[in-house]
Scaffold this motif. Structure first.
Motif, PDB file in Angstrom:
ATOM      1  N   VAL A 356       0.611  -0.718  -0.437  1.00 57.02           N
ATOM      2  CA  VAL A 356       0.370   0.505   0.167  1.00 57.02           C
ATOM      3  C   VAL A 356       1.040   1.239  -0.354  1.00 57.02           C
ATOM      4  O   VAL A 356       2.042   0.863   0.785  1.00 57.02           O
ATOM      5  N   GLY A 357       0.436   2.255  -0.911  1.00 57.20           N
ATOM      6  CA  GLY A 357       1.315   3.435  -1.155  1.00 57.20           C
ATOM      7  C   GLY A 357       0.974   4.563  -1.598  1.00 57.20           C
ATOM      8  O   GLY A 357      -0.564   4.540  -2.414  1.00 57.20           O
ATOM      9  N   GLY A 358       1.801   5.671  -1.994  1.00 52.31           N
ATOM     10  CA  GLY A 358       1.272   6.602  -2.769  1.00 52.31           C
ATOM     11  C   GLY A 358       1.384   6.015  -4.277  1.00 52.31           C
ATOM     12  O   GLY A 358       2.004   5.624  -4.741  1.00 52.31           O
ATOM     13  N   LYS A 359       1.228   7.523  -4.772  1.00 51.33           N
ATOM     14  CA  LYS A 359       1.400   7.422  -6.772  1.00 51.33           C
ATOM     15  C   LYS A 359       2.709   7.383  -7.063  1.00 51.33           C
ATOM     16  O   LYS A 359       2.722   6.266  -7.630  1.00 51.33           O
ATOM     17  N   GLY A 360       3.923   7.624  -6.391  1.00 46.45           N
ATOM     18  CA  GLY A 360       5.277   7.119  -6.870  1.00 46.45           C
ATOM     19  C   GLY A 360       5.691   5.831  -6.340  1.00 46.45           C
ATOM     20  O   GLY A 360       6.287   5.350  -6.522  1.00 46.45           O
ATOM     21  N   LYS A 361       4.714   4.892  -5.305  1.00 46.67           N
ATOM     22  CA  LYS A 361       5.743   3.239  -4.944  1.00 46.67           C
ATOM     23  C   LYS A 361       5.703   2.634  -6.076  1.00 46.67           C
ATOM     24  O   LYS A 361       5.360   2.397  -7.401  1.00 46.67           O
ATOM     25  N   GLY A 362       7.051   2.366  -5.502  1.00 45.53           N
ATOM     26  CA  GLY A 362       7.931   1.620  -6.570  1.00 45.53           C
ATOM     27  C   GLY A 362       7.244   0.218  -5.458  1.00 45.53           C
ATOM     28  O   GLY A 362       6.483  -0.658  -5.536  1.00 45.53           O
ATOM     29  N   LYS A 363       8.030  -0.404  -6.669  1.00 46.86           N
ATOM     30  CA  LYS A 363       7.876  -2.744  -6.808  1.00 46.86           C
ATOM     31  C   LYS A 363       9.008  -2.950  -6.285  1.00 46.86           C
ATOM     32  O   LYS A 363       9.483  -4.231  -6.327  1.00 46.86           O
ATOM     33  N   TYR A 364      10.026  -2.461  -5.776  1.00 44.85           N
ATOM     34  CA  TYR A 364      11.202  -3.381  -5.278  1.00 44.85           C
ATOM     35  C   TYR A 364      11.050  -4.199  -4.132  1.00 44.85           C
ATOM     36  O   TYR A 364      11.854  -4.852  -4.339  1.00 44.85           O
ATOM     37  N   GLN A 365       9.599  -3.770  -2.895  1.00 45.78           N
ATOM     38  CA  GLN A 365       9.273  -4.931  -2.739  1.00 45.78           C
ATOM     39  C   GLN A 365       8.893  -6.260  -3.351  1.00 45.78           C
ATOM     40  O   GLN A 365       8.348  -7.347  -2.828  1.00 45.78           O
ATOM     41  N   ARG A 366       8.313  -6.428  -4.348  1.00 44.72           N
ATOM     42  CA  ARG A 366       7.789  -7.323  -5.930  1.00 44.72           C
ATOM     43  C   ARG A 366       6.326  -7.854  -4.534  1.00 44.72           C
ATOM     44  O   ARG A 366       6.399  -9.302  -4.498  1.00 44.72           O
ATOM     45  N   PRO A 367       5.527  -7.042  -4.450  1.00 41.61           N
ATOM     46  CA  PRO A 367       4.440  -8.099  -4.435  1.00 41.61           C
ATOM     47  C   PRO A 367       3.377  -8.060  -5.303  1.00 41.61           C
ATOM     48  O   PRO A 367       4.404  -8.058  -6.114  1.00 41.61           O
ATOM     49  N   ASP A 368       2.186  -9.020  -5.243  1.00 41.49           N
ATOM     50  CA  ASP A 368       1.777  -9.412  -6.100  1.00 41.49           C
ATOM     51  C   ASP A 368       1.110  -8.350  -7.215  1.00 41.49           C
ATOM     52  O   ASP A 368       1.014  -7.912  -8.096  1.00 41.49           O
ATOM     53  N   TYR A 369       0.671  -7.280  -6.185  1.00 50.07           N
ATOM     54  CA  TYR A 369      -0.183  -6.074  -6.549  1.00 50.07           C
ATOM     55  C   TYR A 369       0.612  -5.093  -5.727  1.00 50.07           C
ATOM     56  O   TYR A 369       0.614  -4.958  -4.416  1.00 50.07           O
ATOM     57  N   THR A 370      -0.472  -3.541  -6.329  1.00 54.62           N
ATOM     58  CA  THR A 370       0.703  -2.764  -5.548  1.00 54.62           C
ATOM     59  C   THR A 370      -0.816  -1.676  -5.479  1.00 54.62           C
ATOM     60  O   THR A 370      -1.144  -1.022  -6.140  1.00 54.62           O
ATOM     61  N   ALA A 371      -1.731  -1.177  -3.652  1.00 52.22           N
ATOM     62  CA  ALA A 371      -1.969  -0.180  -3.983  1.00 52.22           C
ATOM     63  C   ALA A 371      -1.803   1.326  -3.948  1.00 52.22           C
ATOM     64  O   ALA A 371      -1.301   1.247  -3.106  1.00 52.22           O
TER      65      ALA A 371
END
Length: 391
Positions: A356-371
């Motif tokens: 879960v994060g803001g508009k600029g949230k990256g995917k360095y944690q490698r989740p299945d999805y980013t909210a």
């Protein structure tokens, strides 16, 4: 019982069941309760302000020979719950709706006796702290207890803005993200307003005064079912809620709470447990390793309520709180915690890992999805507001 008392109860019930026609929208629990076999009594529990009374009155209109009364009415103070219901059954009522049942001493024993005599069916409401499993094993076989959580983003919009948004499953949200975002783009800016005045259904005028009064009643009255409450306990409860409100989700652990409040860690754990039972705090446990402490979140809109006392709420905490307040009611939810210094995604919902994060949230944690904030999709990004449509 005096005929005047009975006449007053009937007149008040008629007036209120007419008054409730002003509220055509119904909480999701309405249809669920109608589907319950009439052999069972039904209990509705939840924090103050989520619509239990309106729901009870709406249900009362669906059944023949129904009557509604509140167990804390001064009219029936001299009488037991059994005596009141017995007289109403004698008058011909067959469906009895009892609000605030926990306010009547001995309600568990009276309810069991009423059930055994099979003259009426009872549907009742009470605080989040009532638990028929611990109060009476006999009642647990006779009563189906339902939780009415704070209104979701979807329900809040339907009730307050006269919308007709359908309920969505998590699977739909994740598989149809682009289409759903395009369909509901106009409601995205409203989630921030929801975090200020959502969840509970008080009128906008006087909202915070009503919420303050409700909080005090929860702590002073509802929690008295769990333990003896005094002025010091009330003060510590408010200080705890304030401390969580101004902290990041994982900063408010038991040790820091104890230090900040000047109490023992044992008391801090007990206070968190009590306020969780009362519906004011959500504890999210770690995935797998139960030795780690829970993350603590407040029920919407308490974080914004306490912000009025002189600090700025962190937007990241609001995002996570919005997500938790919705997903905790419909799916297994836990938080991910790695070793010290290791970056991990936020939550696991069922088998799905979501950051879960803001508009600029990256995917360095490698989740299945980013909210995320906003309405930008693609690359497994899901607008956060869509998760507010799940119940």
């Amino acid at each position: 019982m005096d005929e005047h008392v009975l006449s007053s109860l009937v007149a008040t019930s008629r007036r209120l069941t007419s008054w409730v026609l002003r509220f055509p929208k119904r909480r999701f629990l309405f249809d669920e309760i109608l589907r319950i076999d009439e052999e069972y009594y039904v209990g509705i529990r939840g924090i103050r302000g989520v619509g239990k009374t309106v729901l009870m009155l709406q249900l009362a209109r669906e059944y023949e020979r129904s009557i509604y009364f509140s167990a804390d009415s001064t009219l029936i103070k001299p009488f037991s719950l059994y005596e009141v219901v017995k007289e109403l059954a004698r008058m011909g009522f067959r469906n009895v709706f009892i609000d605030e049942i926990h306010r009547k001493p001995g309600w568990e024993a009276d309810l069991k006796t009423i059930y055994d005599e099979h003259e009426v069916r009872v549907i009742f409401s009470g605080s989040s702290t009532i638990d028929i499993l611990t109060s009476s094993s006999d009642l647990s076989r006779r009563v189906i207890l339902k939780e009415l959580p704070p209104a979701s983003f979807r329900e809040w919009l339907n009730i307050k803005s006269d919308m007709n948004l359908p309920r969505l499953s998590i699977k739909e949200i994740l598989s149809r993200t682009f289409d759903l975002t395009q369909m509901y783009t106009e409601i995205e800016p409203l989630w921030r307003e929801y975090m200020v005045r959502g969840g509970v259904l008080y009128p906008k005028s006087g909202f915070f005064d009503a919420l303050d009064s409700s909080l005090r009643k929860v702590i002073l009255q509802d929690l008295s079912a769990l333990r003896e409450i005094d002025v010091k306990y009330e003060q510590e409860a408010f200080r705890l809620l304030y401390y969580i409100a101004k902290s990041k989700p994982f900063e408010a652990n038991y040790s820091r709470i104890a230090k900040n409040l000047g109490v023992s860690k044992t008391f801090a754990v007990r206070l968190v447990s009590d306020l969780t039972s009362a519906g004011l705090i959500h504890r999210i446990l770690p995935c797998g390793d139960v030795r780690k402490e829970p993350k603590l979140y407040l029920t919407v809109p308490l974080r914004r309520f306490f912000e009025r006392k002189g600090f700025d709420v962190e937007l990241g905490a609001l995002r996570e709180e919005f997500f938790v307040n919705h997903l905790i009611h419909i799916a297994p939810l836990c938080y991910l915690k790695g070793e010290k210094g290791q970056k991990t995604p936020d939550f696991k919902v069922g088998d799905v890992i979501i950051e879960v994060g803001g508009k600029g949230k990256g995917k360095y944690q490698r989740p299945d999805y980013t909210a995320v904030d906003g309405v930008v999709t693609g690359d497994n990004r899901v607008p956060l507001f869509l998760f507010g449509l799940v119940y």
